[in-house]
Write an enzyme that holds these catalytic residues in place. Sequence first.
Site, short mmCIF file in Angstrom:
data_model
loop_
_atom_site.label_atom_id
_atom_site.label_comp_id
_atom_site.label_asym_id
_atom_site.label_seq_id
_atom_site.Cartn_x
_atom_site.Cartn_y
_atom_site.Cartn_z
N LYS A 208 0.83 -1.21 0.00
CA LYS A 208 0.00 0.00 0.00
C LYS A 208 0.86 1.26 0.00
CE LYS A 208 -3.69 0.12 2.67
NZ LYS A 208 -4.60 0.33 3.84
N GLU A 214 10.14 -5.88 3.70
CA GLU A 214 10.32 -7.17 3.05
C GLU A 214 9.89 -7.13 1.59
OE1 GLU A 214 9.15 -8.08 7.41
OE2 GLU A 214 8.61 -6.63 5.86
N GLY A 269 -5.03 -5.17 5.78
CA GLY A 269 -4.30 -6.11 4.95
C GLY A 269 -4.90 -7.50 4.92
N ARG A 270 -5.27 -8.03 6.10
CA ARG A 270 -5.78 -9.40 6.16
C ARG A 270 -7.22 -9.50 5.67
NH1 ARG A 270 -4.82 -7.04 10.83
NH2 ARG A 270 -6.39 -6.82 12.47
N GLU A 355 -4.05 -12.27 14.13
CA GLU A 355 -3.68 -10.86 14.05
C GLU A 355 -4.86 -9.98 14.44
OE1 GLU A 355 -0.55 -9.29 11.18
OE2 GLU A 355 -2.36 -8.47 10.28
N HIS A 386 -2.95 -38.68 9.99
CA HIS A 386 -1.74 -39.48 10.20
C HIS A 386 -0.62 -38.63 10.80
CE1 HIS A 386 -3.30 -43.04 8.05
NE2 HIS A 386 -4.02 -42.13 7.42
N LYS A 506 9.65 -5.07 14.17
CA LYS A 506 10.11 -4.34 12.98
C LYS A 506 11.04 -3.20 13.36
CE LYS A 506 6.04 -4.82 9.95
NZ LYS A 506 5.00 -4.02 9.30
#
Length: 550
Positions: A208, A214, A269-270, A355, A386, A506
């Site tokens: 954004k 990153e 964001g999410r 979050e 399993h 961060k």
Amino acid sequence: MSHPQLTTRPQWQALKQHFAQIGSQHLRELFATNPQRGEQLTAEAAGLYLDYSKQRVNADTLRLLRELAIACGLPQRIQAMFRGDKINTTENRAVLHVALRAPASEKILVDGRDVVPGVHAVLDRMAAFAEQVRSGAWVGHTGKRIRNVISIGIGGSDLGPVMAYEALRHYSQRDITFRFVSNVDGTDFVEATRDLDAAETLFIVCSKTFTTLETLTNAHAARAWCLKALGEDKAIAKHFVAVSTNAEEVAKFGIDTAHMFGFWDWVGGRYSMASAIGLSTLLAIGAESFRAMLDGFHAMDVHFRSTPFERNLPVLMGLLAIWNNNFLDTATVAVLPYEQYLKRFPAYLQQLTMESNGKHVTLDGAVVDYATGPIYWGEPGTNGQHSFYQLIHQGTHIVPCDFIGFGQPLNSLSDQHDLLMANLIAQGEALAFGKTVDEVRAEGTDAALAPHRTFAGNRPSNTLLAEKLTPYALGTLIALYEHSVFVQGTIWNIDSFDQWGVELGKQLAKATIAELTTKNEPKLAHDSSTSTLIRRYRQLRNDGNSGSGA
């Protein structure tokens, strides 16, 4: 406005007293006393069928949970969100992911301005661009058509698109390869591009602000990779597009701002995969399927906003999660999709749920005295059976489970889908009812082995069924969990739409990077552990650079 602490509310106290009465009651007893329970404790909407009869609740539990929701202002909070009120109070923002999937005829105001036309304008631009790429009309710098698309993002700018691509791969255009880069670890980028031709590769940079560390680190690696192969700066404009709102930085990078797709600060964001962040999804599945996914989102939005709580899927799932987390003291939830295409759905839900609701203070800033967001995790069935189902069935931790299945397979192979769904149904039954010592002994099991083959049962689960995993069904499923998260956050009186918890690490990393990379030995003022780790890393790094670590 000040709110009473949740645990002092009469409705909470009533639930506490109710739990003291029925908390030890077994699901065997609940089903025995009500043979119709499996038909009655169900709800259905937008093509999703929810069976919650295997939850450790009765009619009184459900009534008391609804009363708690009303006391906590859930009806008002739902309307406030859909109205565009600034319910993300710590950032003073509206929360309007529902606007991303609203039809063009709907009107939703933020600060007096209708945002729906802007949403559809971006969607139309995305569709037009996607058609160019999918048809081959868009070509790279050397005239070759685009055969590879790499989306670069992190967090909500990555998990949603990755999950949606994997979930809807059946509907994707197969002559284009789609990959995703998120981790700042260089391996992620190197492996994503190792076998690709830069002349045929398009990058989507999702940030954004166009400053996310990153994402921009990987974007610059991608830029260097392209330039090494294609040679000219002007090539960047044919091989990069941006999902961003920072036109200045986008242009500085070399991306034509005509190929910048924006979104808004009222989209977290999410919660953003239905926005331009979903450009890679639209490129993969096409505009028609993408709009079908949006229709699924919207159908669940309408259901959530307008359906009475006793039949409201997100409300039911949210309230049951409160009951399990705060009264049964279950700290985790396992999400178990019996559909291989949903293999990334649990990872997507980890961000959406943890979050959002991993918070320790209320909207008023008071420290909570109750558990908030549980830990979400999971794997697709039957793989998990399993792996970790042993703990779910016979371990000391109670893990509520969400089983997700479909009536029809997308890939029919003999009777394998029937076998898959038989496992889903059987697992829910086994968790609920278990196997008593008497039942084990009746099978002739040796007395010494009987305790090892006994299952306590009484493990709560939901089962969600739909006809088939379509783009529409995926939209309904995601919106169901989004709104369930909101219900839980409302009850806990927390802000489900900020994420201050990701900031501290961060900030410290920015200071630490210089201490790791400076040529001269830095003067360190950290705690003894952090300082020792920095020194040890520098030693390992320098050994490698000198070749002595080979």
